[in-house]
Scaffold this active site. Structure first.
Site, mmCIF file in Angstrom:
data_model
loop_
_atom_site.group_PDB
_atom_site.id
_atom_site.type_symbol
_atom_site.label_atom_id
_atom_site.label_comp_id
_atom_site.label_asym_id
_atom_site.label_seq_id
_atom_site.Cartn_x
_atom_site.Cartn_y
_atom_site.Cartn_z
ATOM 1 C CG HIS A 1 4.005 1.104 3.874
ATOM 2 N ND1 HIS A 1 3.588 2.272 3.262
ATOM 3 C CD2 HIS A 1 3.045 0.820 4.798
ATOM 4 C CE1 HIS A 1 2.456 2.678 3.801
ATOM 5 N NE2 HIS A 1 2.089 1.806 4.729
ATOM 6 C CG HIS B 1 -0.783 5.723 3.561
ATOM 7 N ND1 HIS B 1 -1.850 4.869 3.493
ATOM 8 C CD2 HIS B 1 0.093 5.177 4.453
ATOM 9 C CE1 HIS B 1 -1.629 3.851 4.307
ATOM 10 N NE2 HIS B 1 -0.461 4.010 4.893
ATOM 11 C CD GLN C 1 -1.232 -0.318 3.686
ATOM 12 O OE1 GLN C 1 -1.507 0.621 4.422
ATOM 13 N NE2 GLN C 1 -1.760 -1.524 3.814
ATOM 14 N NE ARG D 1 -6.558 -2.204 1.051
ATOM 15 C CZ ARG D 1 -7.514 -1.308 1.286
ATOM 16 N NH1 ARG D 1 -8.082 -0.674 0.280
ATOM 17 N NH2 ARG D 1 -7.878 -1.038 2.529
ATOM 18 C CD GLU E 1 1.080 3.957 8.068
ATOM 19 O OE1 GLU E 1 -0.138 4.096 8.278
ATOM 20 O OE2 GLU E 1 1.538 3.034 7.384
#
Length: 402
Positions: A262, A100, A98, A281, A135
């Site tokens: 990642h 972001h 995936q 994804r 994140e």
């Protein structure tokens, strides 16, 4: 006004989760289903529950009733909501490959899909909200993940040494990371099976005999095939070979910004991210894969993984894992019996007790006992004290001081 509250999160039973870790942490009897994530935050998909004198209320509702006083003026003005989402993860099977989006791209994508009338719950929806999702994770055990593309020399070595991949060498030499990744991601199912079937036939017997190490991409590729019910071979296998395989020890951290492809492979972690559920994804998932949209957001360059040790604070109790994200800051507080930690919150904070037991008090009033698996909400401008009743490990999420 009281500024500390007991907080209860929400469990997410995704298929890749383990069966024991989260139930053991929370002190609940496990049912025969996976327990993948425990969410602590105000995301509308699974808001935590605040326990107050007037009863229980969802955290998003609770904060919105008095946003500025709860978050502090600066954070309330900057974000207009609790800016982070805090999670415990137990990764038993691999998560999807995936990436972001950036904040700007998330806003555009969310608006576009809204205008197209795609329901938020639609399986082919790419953007669940208008936010980015940087994140940071701190390992709670030995933890394995994929993180960014290999350096050119390492990737070229993979393309040379894996017989099935040598046909991609000219593509990488002339078109670089983007050309290589686009080539494999745009393959037909038949083409993917043609190239990867001989690879699978070679590595699967080695995996079954326990002859592959976790630092070898063949281990994770074989595990992905072995645990899949799908007859078609997943294109995510390519990513396992093209990305860095990173081992993180307990207490170490990794930050992942927008654009870094990642996937989590195995282990448990504390994860803190911007308040978003936006995921594009690229394989190893039964969920929606939108290749053109994915390729728009991937950073096509080498990544050298940076494992963070955290910065020890002068009190000898707290270790802060700093990152460039303006939305959050994660720290670990380790206490021995009778240690006392004091702090004043500049914005809302969430505490999660991983081990031991403590008492949380607001200027020696309004005491809350927190044992393993329990969490608390602390509002802005609160002077508080944590007193250890035994050796304890606590993780703290907050917005960094601006």
């Amino acid at each position: 006004m009281t500024k500390i509250f007991a907080l209860k999160g929400k469990i997410q039973n995704y298929a890749w989760g383990g069966k024991q870790y989260i139930p053991n942490l929370l002190g609940i009897t496990p049912e025969n289903k996976p327990y993948a994530e425990y969410w602590l935050g105000a995301h509308v998909n699974a808001p935590s529950v605040v326990k107050s004198e007037t009863g229980s209320v969802n955290l998003d509702t609770f904060l919105n009733n008095n946003l500025e006083e709860s978050l502090g003026t600066k954070v309330a003005n900057q974000f207009g909501r609790l800016p982070f989402l805090f999670k415990v993860l137990d990764v038993n099977d691999m998560l999807s490959i995936q990436v972001h989006p950036t904040k700007a791209e998330a806003e555009k994508g969310f608006k576009r899909e809204n205008e197209l009338g795609i329901p938020l719950t639609a399986p082919h929806r790419n953007y669940k909200d208008d936010n980015h999702k940087p994140e940071i994770m701190v390992a709670l055990s030995e933890f394995w993940l994929l993180h960014g593309f290999l350096t050119e020399d390492k990737l070229r070595k993979v393309l040379n040494s894996v017989p099935e991949f040598t046909e991609f060498l000219p593509v990488f030499d002339t078109e670089g990371y983007l050309g290589l990744y686009r080539t494999v991601m745009e393959q037909t199912e038949e083409e993917t099976n043609r190239i990867l079937k001989p690879l699978v036939d070679r590595i699967l017997p080695l995996y079954k005999k326990g002859e592959l190490s976790k630092s070898d991409p063949a281990y994770w590729a074989a595990k992905a095939i072995y645990t899949s019910d799908d007859e078609a071979i997943d294109k995510g296998i390519y990513s396992i070979y093209f990305f860095n395989i990173v081992k993180v020890e307990k207490g170490e951290a990794v930050f992942q910004d927008a654009g870094i492809p990642h996937a989590y492979l195995e282990g448990q972690n504390m994860e803190l991210m911007a308040n978003s559920d936006n995921v594009l994804r690229g394989g190893l998932t039964p969920k929606h894969v939108d290749v053109p949209e994915l390729l728009k957001h991937v950073t096509f360059e080498a990544t050298v993984p940076n494992i963070l040790k955290g910065e020890a604070q002068s009190d000898g109790l707290e270790r802060i894992y700093k990152s460039p994200a303006p939305d959050f800051e994660l720290s670990q507080i380790k206490l021995s019996n009778n240690d006392v930690y004091t702090s004043t919150s500049s914005s809302a904070q969430i505490l999660m007790v991983l081990e031991g037991g403590v008492e949380l008090s607001e200027e020696k009033e309004n005491v809350i006992s927190l044992s393993k698996g329990k969490s608390a909400l602390i509002l802005a401008s609160c002077k508080y004290v944590i007193t250890a009743k035994s050796s304890a490990i606590i993780f703290k999420a907050t917005a960094p001081e601006v």
